[in-house]
Design a protein around this motif. Structure first.
Motif, PDB file in Angstrom:
ATOM      1  N   CYS A 247       9.669  44.552  -9.859  1.00 29.79           N
ATOM      2  CA  CYS A 247      10.174  43.248 -10.780  1.00 29.79           C
ATOM      3  C   CYS A 247      11.499  42.953 -10.642  1.00 29.79           C
ATOM      4  O   CYS A 247      12.425  43.897 -10.364  1.00 29.79           O
TER       5      CYS A 247
ATOM      6  N   PHE B 228      12.987  41.564 -13.201  1.00 27.99           N
ATOM      7  CA  PHE B 228      13.745  41.597 -14.510  1.00 27.99           C
ATOM      8  C   PHE B 228      14.000  43.058 -15.095  1.00 27.99           C
ATOM      9  O   PHE B 228      13.352  44.003 -14.287  1.00 27.99           O
TER      10      PHE B 228
ATOM     11  N   CYS C 132      13.728  44.228 -18.641  1.00 28.44           N
ATOM     12  CA  CYS C 132      13.640  44.199 -20.028  1.00 28.44           C
ATOM     13  C   CYS C 132      13.655  45.459 -20.683  1.00 28.44           C
ATOM     14  O   CYS C 132      12.930  46.320 -20.360  1.00 28.44           O
TER      15      CYS C 132
ATOM     16  N   CYS D 236      10.501  46.876 -21.992  1.00 25.44           N
ATOM     17  CA  CYS D 236       9.333  47.066 -21.049  1.00 25.44           C
ATOM     18  C   CYS D 236       8.361  48.356 -21.187  1.00 25.44           C
ATOM     19  O   CYS D 236       9.295  49.305 -20.999  1.00 25.44           O
TER      20      CYS D 236
ATOM     21  N   GLY E   2       4.963  44.725 -13.425  1.00 26.49           N
ATOM     22  CA  GLY E   2       5.952  44.179 -12.604  1.00 26.49           C
ATOM     23  C   GLY E   2       5.817  42.578 -12.479  1.00 26.49           C
ATOM     24  O   GLY E   2       5.262  42.079 -13.463  1.00 26.49           O
TER      25      GLY E   2
ATOM     26  N   ASN F 259       6.886  36.182 -15.359  1.00 31.24           N
ATOM     27  CA  ASN F 259       7.739  36.129 -16.089  1.00 31.24           C
ATOM     28  C   ASN F 259       8.589  34.807 -15.809  1.00 31.24           C
ATOM     29  O   ASN F 259       9.337  34.507 -16.521  1.00 31.24           O
TER      30      ASN F 259
ATOM     31  N   LYS G  50      10.691  35.406 -22.872  1.00 38.23           N
ATOM     32  CA  LYS G  50      11.220  36.717 -23.308  1.00 38.23           C
ATOM     33  C   LYS G  50      12.200  36.548 -24.779  1.00 38.23           C
ATOM     34  O   LYS G  50      12.380  37.432 -25.596  1.00 38.23           O
TER      35      LYS G  50
END
Ligand code: SF4
Length: 244
Positions: free
Chosen positions: A27, A29, A31, A34, A75, A102, A126
């Motif tokens: 991934c 990102f 977060c 997550c 992911g 995303n 998000k």
């Protein structure tokens, strides 16, 4: 293509279809809330079981006529260069494809949709545009404009899609949801609020179990009633707005 998981049947992940879910590792990102850290953090990915493409397609061949769709989840699936070929193979077997993303790769998203390789997209939102969390979780090559471009592409296209937000009390205030609604709302837009699960999170402070940093303020989810109130308040902006 790193296939790190396969859920053989789901009735809830692909709206209206019986599907399987394939989890692709990696991934772009990070977060903090997550709960798929094993599909995001390289040190955890190496310890994940691998499923070869051959094994996956053997499985899929056996499920023809039983399953209708395949959910491509991560992911972040769009970081995989081989994704178009992978989807072509799935489509050639007659399955519908749902892509979870995303929204960080608008060009890949557009190419996949225009090539007819995707039938449904679920894109994560998000936070609102003025919440600094977006800047914090994006990697330096990804711009906020990429996220906006993906959202606009879905809103202005003909493909079935949804937006969704994982709602985290220490990240999202009520005003965030109102701002999100103004940003992504539209007559054709389905928007889902998902409560956060404080499990195996990337940042241990967001986890309810394990480790000295866990179990604090950041690990508390919203009361469902609060999310339902928010959904009711912002629902005039959407075709559908629900708590999942
Ligand atoms: S929540 Fe999604 S986008 Fe964020 S780090 Fe996890 S897999 Fe990546």
């Amino acid at each position: 293509m790193l296939i790190a998981g396969l859920q053989k049947t789901t009735l809830i992940d692909y709206p209206g279809k019986i599907a399987c879910v394939v989890f692709l590792a990696g991934c772009n990102f990070r977060c903090p809330w997550c709960y798929s850290s094993e599909l995001v953090l390289p040190l955890k990915i190496v310890n994940q079981p691998r499923i070869s493409e051959q094994e996956f397609f053997n499985f899929l061949n056996q499920r023809k006529g039983l399953l209708e769709g395949v959910v491509i989840c991560g992911g972040e699936p769009t970081i995989n260069k081989d994704l178009p070929k992978f989807l072509e193979r799935i489509k050639s077997l007659g399955f519908y494809v749902k892509l979870d993303t995303n929204g960080s790769n608008p060009q890949v998203l557009k190419d996949l949709v225009r090539a007819g390789l995707v039938d449904y997209v679920a894109m994560d939102i998000k936070a609102s545009l003025n919440n600094p969390i977006y800047e914090n979780i994006l990697n330096e090559d990804i711009k906020m404009n990429d996220i906006k471009e993906s959202a606009e592409f879905l809103k202005n296209g003909n493909l079935d899609f949804e937006f969704r937000t994982t709602c985290v009390p220490v990240v999202h205030a009520k005003e965030d949801f109102i701002e999100i609604a103004k940003w992504i709302g539209g007559k054709n837009v389905k928007y889902y609020l998902q409560n956060f699960r404080a499990e195996k999170t990337i940042d241990p402070e967001f986890s309810a179990q394990g480790g000295p940093a866990s179990g604090g303020e950041k690990s508390k989810p919203y009361p469902t009633e609060f999310l339902q109130e928010i959904a009711k308040e912002i629902s005039p902006h959407f075709k559908v707005c629900q708590v999942r």
